[in-house]
Structure formats: C-alpha cells, structure tokens
Write an enzyme that holds these catalytic residues in place. Structure first.
Site, short mmCIF file in Angstrom:
data_model
loop_
_atom_site.label_atom_id
_atom_site.label_comp_id
_atom_site.label_asym_id
_atom_site.label_seq_id
_atom_site.Cartn_x
_atom_site.Cartn_y
_atom_site.Cartn_z
N MET A 1 0.85 -1.18 0.00
CA MET A 1 0.00 0.00 0.00
C MET A 1 0.88 1.23 0.00
O MET A 1 1.75 1.36 0.85
CB MET A 1 -0.90 -0.04 1.23
CG MET A 1 -1.84 1.11 1.35
SD MET A 1 -3.19 1.12 0.17
CE MET A 1 -3.99 -0.41 0.55
N CYS A 2 0.69 2.11 -0.95
CA CYS A 2 1.46 3.35 -1.04
C CYS A 2 0.80 4.44 -0.20
O CYS A 2 -0.35 4.33 0.20
CB CYS A 2 1.53 3.81 -2.49
SG CYS A 2 2.32 2.63 -3.58
N GLY A 3 1.54 5.50 0.04
CA GLY A 3 1.01 6.67 0.71
C GLY A 3 1.37 7.89 -0.09
O GLY A 3 2.50 8.01 -0.57
N ARG A 32 3.76 3.30 4.97
CA ARG A 32 2.86 2.67 4.00
C ARG A 32 3.59 2.08 2.81
O ARG A 32 3.03 1.29 2.07
CB ARG A 32 1.82 3.68 3.53
CG ARG A 32 0.94 4.16 4.68
CD ARG A 32 -0.12 5.10 4.21
NE ARG A 32 -1.01 4.51 3.24
CZ ARG A 32 -2.08 3.79 3.52
NH1 ARG A 32 -2.40 3.53 4.76
NH2 ARG A 32 -2.85 3.33 2.56
#
Length: 158
Positions: A1-3, A32
């Site tokens: 999951m990126c942020g 993240r």
C-alpha cells in the site's frame, strides 16, 4: 500500500508550520511503502506545493519512484489498474500502474475520460503546470482513501 500527500501553501519558505506539518505526514506515509520515499516541491507566483510519495513495490521489473514529473506535470498515485486504459499498455510488464496512468492522463484532453475507462481502485493528485491546475480524485467506492485538510481539519472527499 502506497502513501501520497500534497500540501498547498501560500509560500513554504515563510511558513514553518507548513514544513512541520509536512514532516509529520511524511513520517506517517513512510510506513505505507518501505521501498521508496520521495518529496518534490513546486512553486508558482502565488503558492507552493509539496508532494510526497511512499511506494510499496509490487509491479513491473523495477520500482517506479514517485512523484513522477516532467516539464508540464507532477503526479502521485496509489492504486491498481485491472483493465480499461489502453489495455495494450498493460501488456508491458516493465511498467507499473503509476506510469501507465500518468501517461494516459497526459495524453487525454479530459482527465474524466481517463477515469471513466479505468478499472480498479485509485487515489491520485495531478498538477498540470501549464494550466496551473491541481486535480485530485479517488475511485467512487473509496477503496483508496483521499483526505482533504484545511487548517487542521480533515475530511474524506465525496
């Protein structure tokens, strides 16, 4: 999951508070996506933008560090493409979803046309430097959250 993050300010150099706030968010989004964490600043006559992206590498032959930028635009993205958007590009395993969506947005005159054809969850922030416009969106189901804050208050987009 990126942020992903973007902070808009009158002038960053004159606002210690904005820089402090950005540092806190940068530290939080770092959790993240442990594979890449980058920051990019863009300034115009009236405002400054700080973009940040933390990437968890899951696609392509190599990591696509963000923010993506060129002379005309700047882009941060969190999502997946399952279909739609020029499916022939999806066959190129050397590119991740971020590059595919960034290229599609730059090539289409209307961002809404790109989003209408996209299949999969997303949240992104896109700066068109020529038009001096900032676009942000998330998928209709909110599978990738996108928060908007104003002077300490944060709300989900609709």
């Amino acid at each position: 999951m990126c942020g992903i993050i973007c902070i808009l300010s009158g002038t960053i150099e004159n606002s210690v508070n904005t820089v402090d706030i950005f540092q806190v968010f940068k530290e939080n989004i770092a959790n993240r996506g442990p594979d890449s964490l980058n920051v990019e600043k863009y300034s115009s006559e009236n405002w400054d933008l700080l973009f940040g992206a933390s990437v968890l590498w899951l696609q392509g032959k190599c990591i696509t560090s963000q923010p993506l930028k060129d002379d005309e635009s700047l882009f941060v993205y969190n999502g997946d493409i399952f279909g739609g958007i020029s499916d022939h590009h999806l066959m190129r395993a050397d590119h991740g979803d971020t590059t595919i969506l960034f290229d599609a947005i730059k090539q289409m005159p209307m961002i809404s046309a790109v989003l209408a054809s996209k299949q999969g969850p997303y949240a992104f922030i896109y700066l068109d430097k020529r038009k001096q416009k900032l676009y942000f969106a998330r998928d209709i189901f909110g599978r990738r959250s996108l928060l908007i804050g104003k002077r300490g208050r944060f709300t989900y987009t609709h």
